[in-house]
Design an enzyme around this catalytic site. Structure first.
Site, PDB file in Angstrom:
ATOM      1  N   LYS A  20       0.833  -1.201   0.000  1.00  0.00           N
ATOM      2  CA  LYS A  20       0.000   0.000   0.000  1.00  0.00           C
ATOM      3  C   LYS A  20       0.876   1.263   0.000  1.00  0.00           C
ATOM      4  O   LYS A  20       2.079   1.184   0.241  1.00  0.00           O
ATOM      5  CB  LYS A  20      -0.934  -0.045   1.217  1.00  0.00           C
ATOM      6  CG  LYS A  20      -1.900  -1.244   1.205  1.00  0.00           C
ATOM      7  CD  LYS A  20      -2.777  -1.274   2.464  1.00  0.00           C
ATOM      8  CE  LYS A  20      -3.733  -2.460   2.463  1.00  0.00           C
ATOM      9  NZ  LYS A  20      -4.558  -2.509   3.697  1.00  0.00           N
ATOM     10  N   TYR A  60     -12.158  -3.066  -3.030  1.00  0.00           N
ATOM     11  CA  TYR A  60     -12.698  -3.131  -1.660  1.00  0.00           C
ATOM     12  C   TYR A  60     -14.229  -3.145  -1.632  1.00  0.00           C
ATOM     13  O   TYR A  60     -14.829  -2.764  -0.626  1.00  0.00           O
ATOM     14  CB  TYR A  60     -12.154  -1.957  -0.836  1.00  0.00           C
ATOM     15  CG  TYR A  60     -10.733  -2.188  -0.343  1.00  0.00           C
ATOM     16  CD1 TYR A  60     -10.421  -3.289   0.457  1.00  0.00           C
ATOM     17  CD2 TYR A  60      -9.704  -1.302  -0.652  1.00  0.00           C
ATOM     18  CE1 TYR A  60      -9.129  -3.509   0.922  1.00  0.00           C
ATOM     19  CE2 TYR A  60      -8.406  -1.508  -0.193  1.00  0.00           C
ATOM     20  CZ  TYR A  60      -8.128  -2.617   0.591  1.00  0.00           C
ATOM     21  OH  TYR A  60      -6.848  -2.824   1.061  1.00  0.00           O
ATOM     22  N   ASN A 123      -1.674  -0.197   7.390  1.00  0.00           N
ATOM     23  CA  ASN A 123      -1.136  -1.525   7.706  1.00  0.00           C
ATOM     24  C   ASN A 123      -0.315  -2.141   6.577  1.00  0.00           C
ATOM     25  O   ASN A 123      -0.157  -3.350   6.481  1.00  0.00           O
ATOM     26  CB  ASN A 123      -2.244  -2.466   8.208  1.00  0.00           C
ATOM     27  CG  ASN A 123      -3.315  -2.724   7.164  1.00  0.00           C
ATOM     28  OD1 ASN A 123      -3.220  -2.252   6.030  1.00  0.00           O
ATOM     29  ND2 ASN A 123      -4.323  -3.493   7.541  1.00  0.00           N
ATOM     30  N   HIS A 126      -1.609  -5.557   1.534  1.00  0.00           N
ATOM     31  CA  HIS A 126      -2.847  -6.318   1.332  1.00  0.00           C
ATOM     32  C   HIS A 126      -2.505  -7.721   0.858  1.00  0.00           C
ATOM     33  O   HIS A 126      -1.569  -7.906   0.083  1.00  0.00           O
ATOM     34  CB  HIS A 126      -3.719  -5.652   0.265  1.00  0.00           C
ATOM     35  CG  HIS A 126      -4.846  -6.543  -0.199  1.00  0.00           C
ATOM     36  ND1 HIS A 126      -6.040  -6.645   0.493  1.00  0.00           N
ATOM     37  CD2 HIS A 126      -4.934  -7.422  -1.231  1.00  0.00           C
ATOM     38  CE1 HIS A 126      -6.812  -7.531  -0.126  1.00  0.00           C
ATOM     39  NE2 HIS A 126      -6.165  -8.017  -1.171  1.00  0.00           N
ATOM     40  N   GLU A 137      -9.377 -10.749  -7.346  1.00  0.00           N
ATOM     41  CA  GLU A 137      -8.486  -9.586  -7.232  1.00  0.00           C
ATOM     42  C   GLU A 137      -7.423  -9.582  -8.336  1.00  0.00           C
ATOM     43  O   GLU A 137      -7.098  -8.522  -8.878  1.00  0.00           O
ATOM     44  CB  GLU A 137      -7.847  -9.570  -5.838  1.00  0.00           C
ATOM     45  CG  GLU A 137      -8.885  -9.294  -4.758  1.00  0.00           C
ATOM     46  CD  GLU A 137      -8.373  -9.437  -3.337  1.00  0.00           C
ATOM     47  OE1 GLU A 137      -9.108  -9.052  -2.408  1.00  0.00           O
ATOM     48  OE2 GLU A 137      -7.245  -9.943  -3.140  1.00  0.00           O
TER      49      GLU A 137
HETATM   50  P1  IDP Z   1      -7.437  -7.344   5.643  1.00  0.00           P
HETATM   51  O1  IDP Z   1      -6.704  -6.300   4.833  1.00  0.00           O
HETATM   52  O2  IDP Z   1      -6.582  -7.829   6.791  1.00  0.00           O
HETATM   53  O3  IDP Z   1      -7.988  -8.472   4.817  1.00  0.00           O
HETATM   54  P2  IDP Z   1     -10.125  -6.187   5.853  1.00  0.00           P
HETATM   55  O4  IDP Z   1     -11.056  -6.372   7.000  1.00  0.00           O
HETATM   56  O5  IDP Z   1     -10.465  -6.829   4.547  1.00  0.00           O
HETATM   57  O6  IDP Z   1      -8.668  -6.624   6.371  1.00  0.00           O
HETATM   58  O7  IDP Z   1      -9.966  -4.627   5.654  1.00  0.00           O
HETATM   59  C1  IDP Z   1      -9.341  -4.121   4.505  1.00  0.00           C
HETATM   60  C2  IDP Z   1      -8.487  -2.943   4.891  1.00  0.00           C
HETATM   61  O8  IDP Z   1      -9.315  -1.912   5.395  1.00  0.00           O
HETATM   62  C3  IDP Z   1      -7.478  -3.212   6.013  1.00  0.00           C
HETATM   63  O9  IDP Z   1      -6.296  -3.822   5.571  1.00  0.00           O
HETATM   64  C4  IDP Z   1      -7.251  -1.816   6.545  1.00  0.00           C
HETATM   65  O10 IDP Z   1      -6.326  -1.111   5.699  1.00  0.00           O
HETATM   66  C5  IDP Z   1      -8.618  -1.188   6.411  1.00  0.00           C
HETATM   67  N1  IDP Z   1      -9.373  -1.287   7.658  1.00  0.00           N
HETATM   68  C6  IDP Z   1      -9.963  -2.387   8.176  1.00  0.00           C
HETATM   69  N2  IDP Z   1     -10.563  -2.119   9.344  1.00  0.00           N
HETATM   70  C7  IDP Z   1     -10.343  -0.786   9.564  1.00  0.00           C
HETATM   71  C8  IDP Z   1     -10.730   0.113  10.610  1.00  0.00           C
HETATM   72  O11 IDP Z   1     -11.385  -0.260  11.578  1.00  0.00           O
HETATM   73  N3  IDP Z   1     -10.317   1.399  10.464  1.00  0.00           N
HETATM   74  C9  IDP Z   1      -9.580   1.843   9.418  1.00  0.00           C
HETATM   75  N4  IDP Z   1      -9.212   1.021   8.404  1.00  0.00           N
HETATM   76  C10 IDP Z   1      -9.587  -0.264   8.481  1.00  0.00           C
END
Ligand code: IDP
Length: 160
Positions: A20, A60, A123, A126, A137
């Protein structure tokens, strides 16, 4: 499916991995690619993109009702993303384990997010959460001809 001694059910599969904009800005591209390379997985496709809003929203789509969807899409479109396809036995699940939990503060040390991040909204990386998601994807980010057919000649030293 690949069969080898003591390993009859694990699948040769592909996953979609993206570094990212926080990861690319922070100079973590090499570090992250190195982890997948050293594990033994095979790089099948890679490109540098600044995603359009449409691409990020499609990627997303499952999260479009979440309160963080808008900021998430904006963040993904805000800079350079390194989009990749990696191949190997169990790469979807193992890739997720290498990446760590969604919230870096809950990711185990040793994982990419556990070692390299703090905030859930920053984070770093992805990774597809299932084989079917990976197929979807990969189709969103890559044209079929961008997936490179090549022989990982060291595979005899990675797979029994
Ligand atoms: P993942 O990336 O671990 O599969 P997902 O639940 O699919 O997690 O969420 C996609 C992305 O959305 C996450 O990697 C993160 O960047 C963002 N995200 C998820 N939950 C939150 C939140 O509570 N606040 C802000 N961003 C979030």
């Amino acid at each position: 499916a690949r069969k080898s001694a003591g390993q009859t059910t694990m699948q040769m599969e592909r996953t979609f991995i993206a570094i990212k904009p926080d990861g690319t800005n922070r100079g973590l591209i090499g570090e992250i690619i190195a982890r997948f390379e050293k594990k033994g997985y095979k790089l099948v496709a890679m490109k540098a993109v600044k995603p359009s809003k449409e691409l990020a929203e499609t990627h997303y789509d499952a999260l479009k009702e979440k309160p963080f969807f808008g900021p998430l899409v904006e963040f993904i479109c805000s800079g350079l993303v390194i989009a990749m396809v990696w191949e190997g036995t169990g790469v979807v699940k193992t890739g997720r384990q290498m990446i760590g939990a969604t919230n870096p503060l809950e990711s185990a040390p040793g994982t990419i997010r556990g070692d390299l991040g703090i905030d859930v909204g920053r984070n770093v990386i992805h990774g597809s959460d299932a084989v079917e998601t990976a197929e979807r994807e990969i189709g969103i980010w890559f044209k079929p001809e961008e997936l490179v057919d090549w022989d990982q000649t060291v595979k005899q030293w990675i797979y029994e």
